[in-house]
Design an enzyme around this catalytic site. Structure first.
Site, PDB file in Angstrom:
ATOM      1  N   HIS A 104      42.025 -24.787  19.147  1.00 22.90           N
ATOM      2  CA  HIS A 104      41.763 -24.781  20.369  1.00 22.90           C
ATOM      3  C   HIS A 104      43.150 -24.805  21.070  1.00 22.90           C
ATOM      4  CE1 HIS A 104      37.578 -25.863  20.048  1.00 22.90           C
ATOM      5  NE2 HIS A 104      37.790 -26.647  19.298  1.00 22.90           N
ATOM      6  N   GLU A 155      39.375 -24.688  12.689  1.00 21.97           N
ATOM      7  CA  GLU A 155      38.949 -24.585  14.097  1.00 21.97           C
ATOM      8  C   GLU A 155      40.334 -24.814  14.903  1.00 21.97           C
ATOM      9  OE1 GLU A 155      36.501 -28.033  14.754  1.00 21.97           O
ATOM     10  OE2 GLU A 155      36.535 -27.742  17.140  1.00 21.97           O
ATOM     11  N   ASN A 157      38.286 -20.225  17.505  1.00 21.67           N
ATOM     12  CA  ASN A 157      37.932 -20.876  18.529  1.00 21.67           C
ATOM     13  C   ASN A 157      36.721 -20.307  19.247  1.00 21.67           C
ATOM     14  OD1 ASN A 157      38.242 -22.220  21.533  1.00 21.67           O
ATOM     15  ND2 ASN A 157      40.252 -21.002  21.438  1.00 21.67           N
ATOM     16  N   SER A 163      43.967 -25.852  24.160  1.00 24.95           N
ATOM     17  CA  SER A 163      44.052 -27.243  24.854  1.00 24.95           C
ATOM     18  C   SER A 163      43.782 -28.437  23.858  1.00 24.95           C
ATOM     19  CB  SER A 163      43.127 -27.431  26.064  1.00 24.95           C
ATOM     20  OG  SER A 163      42.028 -27.266  25.870  1.00 24.95           O
ATOM     21  N   TYR A 169      45.557 -22.941  29.688  1.00 26.83           N
ATOM     22  CA  TYR A 169      45.659 -22.272  28.458  1.00 26.83           C
ATOM     23  C   TYR A 169      46.819 -21.430  28.103  1.00 26.83           C
ATOM     24  CZ  TYR A 169      40.697 -23.734  28.546  1.00 26.83           C
ATOM     25  OH  TYR A 169      39.519 -24.448  28.532  1.00 26.83           O
ATOM     26  N   HIS A 209      31.245 -26.759  21.693  1.00 27.57           N
ATOM     27  CA  HIS A 209      30.621 -28.205  22.379  1.00 27.57           C
ATOM     28  C   HIS A 209      29.039 -28.122  22.435  1.00 27.57           C
ATOM     29  CE1 HIS A 209      34.726 -28.574  23.162  1.00 27.57           C
ATOM     30  NE2 HIS A 209      34.819 -27.888  24.181  1.00 27.57           N
ATOM     31  N   ASP A 257      25.134 -23.955  12.217  1.00 29.88           N
ATOM     32  CA  ASP A 257      24.312 -23.628  11.115  1.00 29.88           C
ATOM     33  C   ASP A 257      25.006 -22.100  10.351  1.00 29.88           C
ATOM     34  OD1 ASP A 257      22.784 -25.754  11.375  1.00 29.88           O
ATOM     35  OD2 ASP A 257      21.068 -24.698  12.265  1.00 29.88           O
ATOM     36  N   ALA A 314      33.614 -22.875  24.718  1.00 29.83           N
ATOM     37  CA  ALA A 314      32.708 -23.897  25.088  1.00 29.83           C
ATOM     38  C   ALA A 314      31.432 -23.949  24.044  1.00 29.83           C
ATOM     39  CB  ALA A 314      32.318 -23.568  26.452  1.00 29.83           C
ATOM     40  N   ARG A 348      43.291 -16.632  32.673  1.00 31.82           N
ATOM     41  CA  ARG A 348      42.434 -17.604  33.366  1.00 31.82           C
ATOM     42  C   ARG A 348      42.912 -19.088  33.084  1.00 31.82           C
ATOM     43  NH1 ARG A 348      38.739 -20.080  28.306  1.00 31.82           N
ATOM     44  NH2 ARG A 348      37.438 -21.626  29.203  1.00 31.82           N
ATOM     45  N   ARG A 391      40.359 -34.079  27.658  1.00 28.87           N
ATOM     46  CA  ARG A 391      39.992 -33.819  28.825  1.00 28.87           C
ATOM     47  C   ARG A 391      38.202 -34.331  29.060  1.00 28.87           C
ATOM     48  NH1 ARG A 391      40.203 -27.201  27.976  1.00 28.87           N
ATOM     49  NH2 ARG A 391      39.475 -27.350  30.126  1.00 28.87           N
ATOM     50  N   PRO A 446      33.656 -17.329  24.094  1.00 32.94           N
ATOM     51  CA  PRO A 446      33.458 -17.031  25.417  1.00 32.94           C
ATOM     52  C   PRO A 446      34.564 -17.396  26.485  1.00 32.94           C
ATOM     53  CG  PRO A 446      32.077 -18.705  25.030  1.00 32.94           C
ATOM     54  CD  PRO A 446      32.639 -18.447  23.572  1.00 32.94           C
ATOM     55  N   ASN A 447      34.993 -16.469  27.264  1.00 33.10           N
ATOM     56  CA  ASN A 447      36.043 -16.531  28.252  1.00 33.10           C
ATOM     57  C   ASN A 447      37.586 -16.269  27.491  1.00 33.10           C
ATOM     58  OD1 ASN A 447      34.293 -16.802  30.499  1.00 33.10           O
ATOM     59  ND2 ASN A 447      33.986 -18.950  29.385  1.00 33.10           N
ATOM     60  N   ARG A 461      33.640 -32.355  26.154  1.00 37.76           N
ATOM     61  CA  ARG A 461      34.315 -31.496  25.379  1.00 37.76           C
ATOM     62  C   ARG A 461      34.855 -32.300  23.949  1.00 37.76           C
ATOM     63  NH1 ARG A 461      36.137 -26.802  28.560  1.00 37.76           N
ATOM     64  NH2 ARG A 461      35.823 -27.413  30.924  1.00 37.76           N
TER      65      ARG A 461
HETATM   66  C1  DQA Z   1      38.937 -24.409  24.205  1.00 36.26           C
HETATM   67  C2  DQA Z   1      38.731 -25.628  24.728  1.00 36.26           C
HETATM   68  C3  DQA Z   1      36.995 -25.607  25.089  1.00 36.26           C
HETATM   69  O1  DQA Z   1      36.541 -26.652  25.703  1.00 36.26           O
HETATM   70  C4  DQA Z   1      36.923 -24.718  26.212  1.00 36.26           C
HETATM   71  O2  DQA Z   1      35.533 -24.458  26.756  1.00 36.26           O
HETATM   72  C5  DQA Z   1      37.408 -23.191  26.006  1.00 36.26           C
HETATM   73  C6  DQA Z   1      38.747 -23.297  25.393  1.00 36.26           C
HETATM   74  C7  DQA Z   1      40.468 -24.155  23.930  1.00 36.26           C
HETATM   75  O3  DQA Z   1      40.831 -23.446  23.445  1.00 36.26           O
HETATM   76  O4  DQA Z   1      41.334 -25.050  24.401  1.00 36.26           O
HETATM   77  O5  DQA Z   1      37.049 -22.232  26.371  1.00 36.26           O
HETATM   78  O6  DQA Z   1      38.405 -23.955  23.201  1.00 36.26           O
END
Ligand code: DQA
Length: 158
Positions: free
Chosen positions: A108, A106, A82, A110, A31, A88, A95, A85, A26, A115, A18-19, A119
């Site tokens: 990220h 995995e 990635n 950031s 980011y 978390h 699963d 959110a 954003r 943070r 998401p996002n 997170r």
């Molecule tokens: C993220 C870190 C997550 O905590 C956050 O909710 C994101 C982006 C990152 O790429 O740093 O949406 O996964």
């Protein structure tokens, strides 16, 4: 007659949650300014150097991410994920990934550990072979390289 060969390179799943479709706009101070399309192109270049192709999927929905993992179970050889959110919060994605029998990296942009406390826990880390965090967009390239190393070493052992 022209015969079009189906593409036969093994595929890597590049899955974004998401996002992350808003990357570049954003919270750029957290980011960065690189867009998701740029990141996907960087991943495709890294994969191509190793003779692999990428399947890039982004979803803002937990079920969309889970469906993408299910679809990829028998048709991809590894994944860079990635989950945003959902990292978390999503036991369901955790699963689903347990049913994915290939290496998962995995990633990220950031560093979630630097943070807010909410997170700090990841439902992905227990099923990931490696975690890259805090390296920005370049982290996806590092993740792809690690995945390719793991796949190459696994092949060498056969
Ligand atoms: C993220 C870190 C997550 O905590 C956050 O909710 C994101 C982006 C990152 O790429 O740093 O949406 O996964």
């Amino acid at each position: 007659m022209t015969i079009v060969e189906p593409h036969t390179e093994p595929e890597i799943l590049i899955l974004n949650g998401p996002n992350l479709n808003l990357l570049g706009e954003r919270e750029p101070e957290i980011y960065g300014r690189t867009t998701l399309a740029d990141i996907e192109a960087m991943c495709a270049d890294t994969a191509a150097e190793a003779g692999l192709s990428v399947r890039c999927i982004q979803s803002n929905h937990e079920g969309g991410l889970i469906d993408a993992v299910h679809d990829a179970r028998h048709s991809t050889v590894g994944a860079v994920i990635n989950a945003g959110a959902y990292t978390h919060t999503s036991l369901a994605l955790h699963d689903a990934l347990k049913s994915y029998d290939h290496p998962i990296i995995e990633v990220h942009l950031s560093n979630p550990h630097a943070r807010e406390a909410v997170r700090h826990h990841s439902y992905l880390s227990p099923v990931a072979a490696a975690v890259i965090a805090g390296a920005g967009a370049q982290g996806y390239v590092h993740a792809g390289e690690i995945l390719i190393d793991l796949l190459t070493n696994a092949k060498a052992k056969l």
